[in-house]
Motif scaffolding. Structure first.
Motif, short mmCIF file in Angstrom:
data_model
loop_
_atom_site.label_atom_id
_atom_site.label_comp_id
_atom_site.label_asym_id
_atom_site.label_seq_id
_atom_site.Cartn_x
_atom_site.Cartn_y
_atom_site.Cartn_z
N THR A 1 0.83 -1.21 0.00
CA THR A 1 0.00 0.00 0.00
C THR A 1 0.87 1.26 0.00
N LEU A 2 0.48 2.20 -0.86
CA LEU A 2 1.08 3.54 -0.86
C LEU A 2 0.13 4.49 -0.15
N PHE A 3 0.65 5.22 0.81
CA PHE A 3 -0.12 6.23 1.54
C PHE A 3 0.36 7.62 1.11
N LEU A 4 -0.58 8.52 0.89
CA LEU A 4 -0.25 9.92 0.61
C LEU A 4 -1.06 10.81 1.55
N ASP A 5 -0.35 11.52 2.42
CA ASP A 5 -0.98 12.45 3.35
C ASP A 5 -0.65 13.88 2.93
N TYR A 6 -1.68 14.72 2.97
CA TYR A 6 -1.53 16.15 2.74
C TYR A 6 -1.58 16.86 4.08
N VAL A 7 -0.60 17.72 4.34
CA VAL A 7 -0.56 18.48 5.58
C VAL A 7 -0.49 19.96 5.22
N VAL A 8 -1.51 20.72 5.63
CA VAL A 8 -1.57 22.16 5.37
C VAL A 8 -1.38 22.88 6.70
N THR A 9 -0.44 23.82 6.75
CA THR A 9 -0.19 24.61 7.95
C THR A 9 -0.45 26.07 7.64
N ASN A 10 -1.23 26.72 8.49
CA ASN A 10 -1.47 28.15 8.36
C ASN A 10 -0.32 28.91 9.02
N LYS A 11 0.51 29.53 8.19
CA LYS A 11 1.67 30.27 8.67
C LYS A 11 1.37 31.76 8.87
N GLY A 12 0.14 32.15 8.56
CA GLY A 12 -0.22 33.56 8.65
C GLY A 12 -0.95 33.88 9.94
N ASP A 13 -1.42 35.14 10.03
CA ASP A 13 -2.10 35.59 11.25
C ASP A 13 -3.61 35.75 11.04
N LYS A 14 -4.12 35.21 9.92
CA LYS A 14 -5.56 35.25 9.66
C LYS A 14 -5.99 33.86 9.18
N PRO A 15 -7.29 33.55 9.27
CA PRO A 15 -7.74 32.23 8.81
C PRO A 15 -7.35 31.96 7.36
N THR B 1 -4.64 17.81 8.30
CA THR B 1 -4.08 16.63 7.67
C THR B 1 -5.19 15.75 7.12
N VAL B 2 -5.03 15.34 5.87
CA VAL B 2 -5.98 14.42 5.25
C VAL B 2 -5.21 13.58 4.25
N GLY B 3 -5.65 12.35 4.01
CA GLY B 3 -4.89 11.51 3.10
C GLY B 3 -5.71 10.39 2.49
N PHE B 4 -5.07 9.69 1.57
CA PHE B 4 -5.68 8.52 0.97
C PHE B 4 -4.61 7.47 0.74
N SER B 5 -5.02 6.26 0.36
CA SER B 5 -4.07 5.19 0.12
C SER B 5 -4.46 4.40 -1.12
N VAL B 6 -3.46 3.75 -1.69
CA VAL B 6 -3.65 2.89 -2.85
C VAL B 6 -3.07 1.52 -2.54
N LYS B 7 -3.93 0.52 -2.43
CA LYS B 7 -3.49 -0.85 -2.17
C LYS B 7 -3.44 -1.61 -3.49
N ILE B 8 -2.32 -2.28 -3.75
CA ILE B 8 -2.14 -3.03 -4.98
C ILE B 8 -2.38 -4.51 -4.71
N TYR B 9 -3.12 -5.13 -5.62
CA TYR B 9 -3.34 -6.58 -5.56
C TYR B 9 -2.53 -7.24 -6.67
N ASN B 10 -1.58 -8.06 -6.31
CA ASN B 10 -0.77 -8.78 -7.32
C ASN B 10 -1.46 -10.08 -7.71
#
Length: 284
Positions: A120-134, A275-284
């Protein structure tokens, strides 16, 4: 230079431009990611950020100012830096800069974390707010999976046996028209006719996983536990299928254009991470 991560079962290759997955191969050397032939579609698996889909007039309104922003945002066209890397994982990072602020006046860091575990390949996206407003944003995935052979030999198995209600696109915007797709026991046979009006867009599904099957044999499974929306897309006669977990989607023709009020938008407080992510499972 492309980055490769591997274990005994899988090898993934990622291009720092867009931190885009270009290849996912099993230990039998079978390729599962679309080759990116520009005759059909010249990408493999772009990240969609800070919007998913198309804005009305390709622009949005924020604090009284109009900003232009093209379909699916800009992250896929930017070069990411490698933040961390091991044999079976790598983290790519994109931070706001003068170019991004011209079209999106916010300070952020976007990380894409690729990890291989077993088959399985996992891909997580992580977004960080570096500013002072939403920080208002949407984020989505757009992986294209190679489907060699006869397209009609493939089908999709949805995790739940449920009504498949797809919202139609009109001029790349979400209309109020829907189609109910015919599936039996959660299995949707694939035909190019399904996509004659562009992508299938599911604004609401119970299923949080979809399996690609060929002649009733499992090929791969995409699992997206925390993405509320899903897009599925291909082009006529193209030997690939995109399965796209989304947080957000295109504007409707009726939108007022205010980014803060956009459907599917996330408002991330200053200093917070999402943080949000998805995965891809391979069946051989």
């Amino acid at each position: 230079m492309d980055i490769t991560i591997t274990n005994k079962q899988l090898t993934a290759t990622i291009n720092p431009k867009g931190a885009e997955l270009n290849s996912l191969k099993s230990n039998t050397n079978t390729e599962y990611i679309w080759e990116g032939n520009a005759k059909y579609w010249g990408k493999h698996s772009p990240v969609l950020f800070p919007i998913v889909g198309t804005l009305k007039n390709n622009s949005y309104l924020y604090e009284g100012q109009v900003h232009a922003l093209s379909r699916h945002g800009f992250a896929r066209d930017n070069n990411f830096t490698v933040k961390n890397q091991t044999e079976d994982s790598v983290t790519f990072s994109l931070s706001s800069n003068d170019d991004t602020r011209r079209v999106y006046p916010f300070d952020f860091e976007l990380e894409l974390v690729y990890t291989i575990k077993d088959s399985t390949l996992f891909l997580d996206y992580v977004v960080t707010n570096k500013g002072d407003k939403p920080l208002p944003f949407s984020i989505g995935a757009h992986p294209a999976f190679a489907l060699p052979g006869k397209f009609e030999s493939y089908s999709l198995q949805f995790e739940q046996d449920e009504p498949l209600v797809s919202t139609q696109l009109t001029d790349d915007l979400l209309s109020d028209k829907t189609d109910i797709l015919t599936a039996e026991n959660g299995i949707l046979p694939l035909t190019y006719k399904l996509f004659e009006n562009d992508a299938l867009i599911f604004k609401s599904l119970q299923s949080r996983a979809v399996t690609i099957k060929q002649d009733n044999k499992n090929i791969l499974k995409v699992t997206y536990p925390n993405f509320p929306h899903l897009g599925i897309w291909t082009k006529e006669n193209a030997p690939f299928l995109c399965i796209e977990p989304w947080q957000g989607y295109s504007d409707s023709p009726e939108t007022k254009g205010n980014l803060i009020e956009k459907e599917g938008i996330i408002l991330l407080n200053s200093g917070d991470k999402y943080t949000v992510g998805f995965s891809v499972k391979i069946y051989n």
